[in-house]
Design a protein around this motif. Structure first.
Motif, PDB file in Angstrom:
ATOM      1  N   ALA A   1      29.373   6.918  19.479  1.00  0.00           N
ATOM      2  CA  ALA A   1      29.205   8.881  19.897  1.00  0.00           C
ATOM      3  C   ALA A   1      29.092   9.466  21.118  1.00  0.00           C
ATOM      4  O   ALA A   1      27.867   9.040  21.867  1.00  0.00           O
TER       5      ALA A   1
ATOM      6  N   LEU B   1      22.268  13.341  18.481  1.00  0.00           N
ATOM      7  CA  LEU B   1      21.651  11.969  18.477  1.00  0.00           C
ATOM      8  C   LEU B   1      20.831  11.716  17.317  1.00  0.00           C
ATOM      9  O   LEU B   1      20.527  11.396  16.676  1.00  0.00           O
TER      10      LEU B   1
ATOM     11  N   ALA C   1      23.801  10.383  15.226  1.00  0.00           N
ATOM     12  CA  ALA C   1      24.193   9.439  15.490  1.00  0.00           C
ATOM     13  C   ALA C   1      23.012   8.188  15.380  1.00  0.00           C
ATOM     14  O   ALA C   1      23.775   7.460  14.964  1.00  0.00           O
TER      15      ALA C   1
ATOM     16  N   VAL D   1      25.117   5.764  14.028  1.00  0.00           N
ATOM     17  CA  VAL D   1      25.934   4.685  14.257  1.00  0.00           C
ATOM     18  C   VAL D   1      26.176   3.643  14.193  1.00  0.00           C
ATOM     19  O   VAL D   1      24.508   3.369  13.663  1.00  0.00           O
TER      20      VAL D   1
ATOM     21  N   VAL E   1      25.322   5.249  22.082  1.00  0.00           N
ATOM     22  CA  VAL E   1      25.824   6.907  22.122  1.00  0.00           C
ATOM     23  C   VAL E   1      25.871   7.528  23.724  1.00  0.00           C
ATOM     24  O   VAL E   1      24.773   7.406  24.345  1.00  0.00           O
TER      25      VAL E   1
ATOM     26  N   THR F   1      25.906  11.219  26.457  1.00  0.00           N
ATOM     27  CA  THR F   1      25.794  12.696  26.294  1.00  0.00           C
ATOM     28  C   THR F   1      26.149  13.008  27.362  1.00  0.00           C
ATOM     29  O   THR F   1      25.310  12.726  28.594  1.00  0.00           O
TER      30      THR F   1
ATOM     31  N   VAL G   1      21.944   3.960  24.127  1.00  0.00           N
ATOM     32  CA  VAL G   1      21.589   6.080  24.147  1.00  0.00           C
ATOM     33  C   VAL G   1      21.525   6.389  25.900  1.00  0.00           C
ATOM     34  O   VAL G   1      20.342   6.299  26.494  1.00  0.00           O
TER      35      VAL G   1
END
Length: 251
Positions: free
Chosen positions: A92, A127, A130, A134, A140, A142, A183
């Motif tokens: 994501a 988030l 996700a 996910v 993930v 950003t 992340v």
């Protein structure tokens, strides 16, 4: 050491129609992924359709999804619809953001609220969803901004609105770690896109260029491969904000 690829994975790209998000979507398909392409408004739909065509030309499946991601229910629906169309989301990527350059003394409450809704609130709930949707061992990512490490005027609500995303990223990296989900945040320098030029004078554009290697702005082609790396072999990087700006700033 495990090799991570995007072959037969599902990648969801928020703001995935054009500019950086569009390139991330296209490169994901070229690497073998099916792609859920989110766009915000009807104005952006033609660009989203062009990106979808490119995804399909790469031999992969794609789907167009739309909605205002400052509304948490819309973010929930985004992930649910991506899953329904393509299967569980493996990666994501959130490229959503809005830039505003304006002195603090001239900034209205409405502008403040809009900037924090788009840059911080939407990122938080992206988030959150996700973390719920996910797949295990997913990724993930950003997009934030190198202004988080700069000391300048005018961008209080932009840099301020993106700043919390660093902390959201760290917390999510810890909370999702038990499922093998990494992340990360990528912080580009000033990018050569329409979002940048509308905020700056020609003189300031030249100054920003002078602060990076080669006297140039960050290109979307400089950033998309970093997202692809983080989504594959760079999986061991997590909880980090990566300043990718050609030497524009550091900390």
């Amino acid at each position: 050491m495990a090799t991570h690829t995007l072959q037969d994975k599902v990648v969801l790209v928020a703001g995935g129609a054009k500019n950086l998000g569009g390139l991330v979507s296209r490169q994901a398909a070229e690497a073998g992924a099916d792609v859920a392409i989110h766009y915000n408004s009807e104005e952006t739909r033609p660009a989203a359709e062009e990106t979808l065509t490119a995804v399909e030309a790469a031999g992969r499946k794609g789907v167009l999804l739309t909605g205002d991601l400052t509304v948490p229910e819309t973010v929930e629906r985004l992930f649910a619809d991506a899953e329904a169309a393509l299967g569980p989301v493996d990666v994501a990527v959130n490229t959503v953001g809005r830039v505003l350059r304006k002195p603090i003394v001239d900034t209205t409450e409405e502008e403040y609220d809009a900037m924090f809704d788009i840059n911080a609130k939407s990122a938080y709930f992206f988030l959150k969803e996700a973390g719920k949707h996910v797949a295990d061992n997913g990724k993930v990512i950003t997009i934030v901004t190198s202004l988080l490490a700069a000391f300048t005027d005018g961008y209080s609500t932009y840099a301020g609105g993106k700043s919390p995303v660093e902390h959201f990223t760290r917390a999510a990296a810890k909370e999702f770690a038990e499922r093998g989900i990494s992340v990360t945040a990528i912080a580009p320098g000033p990018m050569d896109t329409p979002f940048f030029y509308g905020q700056e004078t020609p003189e300031r554009v030249e100054f920003h260029k002078s602060q990076a290697m080669g006297n140039q702005l960050t290109q979307i082609e400089d950033i998309a491969p970093i997202a692809r790396f983080l989504a594959t072999d760079g999986w061991w990087i997590t909880g980090q904000t990566i300043l990718a700006n050609g030497g524009y700033t550091t900390r």
